[in-house]
Write an enzyme that holds these catalytic residues in place. Structure first.
Site, PDB file in Angstrom:
ATOM      1  CD  GLU A 103       1.145 -13.438   2.937  1.00 46.59           C
ATOM      2  OE1 GLU A 103       0.623 -14.015   1.964  1.00 46.59           O
ATOM      3  OE2 GLU A 103       2.052 -12.589   2.816  1.00 46.59           O
ATOM      4  CG  ASP A 105      -0.515 -16.891   2.374  1.00 44.39           C
ATOM      5  OD1 ASP A 105      -0.954 -15.824   2.802  1.00 44.39           O
ATOM      6  OD2 ASP A 105       0.563 -17.002   1.763  1.00 44.39           O
ATOM      7  CD  GLU A 107      -1.319 -18.789  -2.263  1.00 42.80           C
ATOM      8  OE1 GLU A 107      -1.058 -17.711  -2.822  1.00 42.80           O
ATOM      9  OE2 GLU A 107      -0.506 -19.735  -2.168  1.00 42.80           O
ATOM     10  CD1 TRP A 197       2.236 -19.478  -9.702  1.00 39.63           C
ATOM     11  CD2 TRP A 197       1.595 -21.008  -8.197  1.00 39.63           C
ATOM     12  NE1 TRP A 197       1.424 -18.848  -8.771  1.00 39.63           N
ATOM     13  CE2 TRP A 197       1.029 -19.755  -7.842  1.00 39.63           C
ATOM     14  CE3 TRP A 197       1.327 -22.123  -7.406  1.00 39.63           C
ATOM     15  CZ2 TRP A 197       0.219 -19.589  -6.721  1.00 39.63           C
ATOM     16  CZ3 TRP A 197       0.505 -21.970  -6.285  1.00 39.63           C
ATOM     17  CH2 TRP A 197      -0.031 -20.705  -5.951  1.00 39.63           C
ATOM     18  N   GLY A 201       1.715 -27.724 -11.503  1.00 39.32           N
ATOM     19  CA  GLY A 201       3.017 -27.074 -11.674  1.00 39.32           C
ATOM     20  C   GLY A 201       3.090 -26.133 -12.856  1.00 39.32           C
TER      21      GLY A 201
END
Length: 297
Positions: A103, A105, A107, A197, A201
């Site tokens: 994968e 990513d 994001e 998250w 955080g």
């Protein structure tokens, strides 16, 4: 016999090959030529050549490519959620199937109004990820469309923003480190709630009074080797790699490693915009990951 594949998008079948044409015919396709909704179709909005995905407190939305690919380049132009996007994530990624999947990513991690978006990249190899990097962008990605690309061949995986490399994951198999090169991958994108998250955080939660959160897409490009479901997985890498009369642009020396200019660009990005690199995280990795010892990526 060499077969030249001509279409609006230069997608080449695993069972076909290009003889002398090394560079694909770069053109944008309509969304429905290459992709299909994968969930929450009622959260899709079509406005001419622009596709919008909506996130509200009922659902996000996502789409996936109709085919899987090995090697080549995938690009989408994206305009991210404006205003208060805290808690939201827009993902654009390639992935194979199964527990031992590969994968790549992108994001995009939303933030409160006035705070910058962060872009997190990650690479999974044989089901193992934990290779996160985060950086801020040198522009506001909510004000206009920008191009986000993954270029993948047998030597490297490049993550690019407006053709500027922000990450290079190179093949280090000669040092015993696995590299993703034997599984065809689909292309996916989605918007979803990750306020446990995504922003600071998880300290900043999604403010649903600002919903719906909207990510916009246009100019869907795939210049890659298409893998029909009838082709055995083990044959895909061979069929999508150059050899004999068969020559693919992604195997050319000019894309087997970063150019001098790209190296300078990547160093600039890392020096001025990177805010997190797993290779430097001694709390998570008391023993430095093996690939971090050999190259900066």
């Amino acid at each position: 016999m060499a077969v030249r594949v001509l279409s609006r998008m230069p997608v080449m079948s695993c069972g076909l090959f290009v003889g002398l044409a090394l560079v694909g015919l770069v053109a944008s396709a309509r969304f429905d030529e290459l992709y299909q909704p994968s969930w929450a179709m009622d959260h899709f909005v079509y406005e001419g050549e622009v596709l919008k995905l909506k996130l509200d407190n009922y659902s996000g939305a996502g789409f996936q490519s109709k085919s899987k690919y090995m090697f080549g380049k995938v690009t989408i132009q994206i305009k991210l959620v404006e205003g208060d996007s805290a808690g939201t994530v827009t993902a654009f990624y390639m992935s194979s199937d199964g527990p031992n999947h590969n994968e790549f990513d992108f994001e995009f991690l939303g933030n409160t109004t006035g705070e910058p978006y962060l872009v997190q990249t990650n690479v999974y190899v044989n089901g193992v990820g934990n290779r996160e990097q985060r950086l801020g962008l040198w522009f506001d990605p909510t004000k206009d469309f920008h191009s986000y690309s993954v270029l993948w061949n047998q030597r490297q995986v490049l993550f690019l923003v407006d053709e500027t490399p922000i990450r290079a994951h190179t093949n280090l198999e000669h040092r015993g480190i696995p590299y993703p090169k034997d599984q065809p991958m689909g292309v996916y994108s989605s918007i979803w709630n990750a306020d446990d998250w995504a922003t600071q955080g998880g300290r900043i939660k999604t403010d649903w009074t600002h919903a719906p959160f909207v990510t916009s897409y246009r100019n869907f490009d795939i210049d890659a080797c298409e893998c029909p479901v009838t082709v055995a997985a083990g044959d895909n890498a061979k069929r999508c790699s150059s050899g004999g009369e068969k020559r693919y642009w992604w195997d050319e020396p000019t894309v087997s490693e970063l150019s001098l200019h790209q190296n300078h660009q990547l160093k600039w990005v890392r020096a001025n915009h990177m805010v997190y690199d797993y290779c430097m995280d001694k709390a998570r990795f008391p023993v430095t990951p093996a690939e971090c010892e050999h190259h900066r990526h």
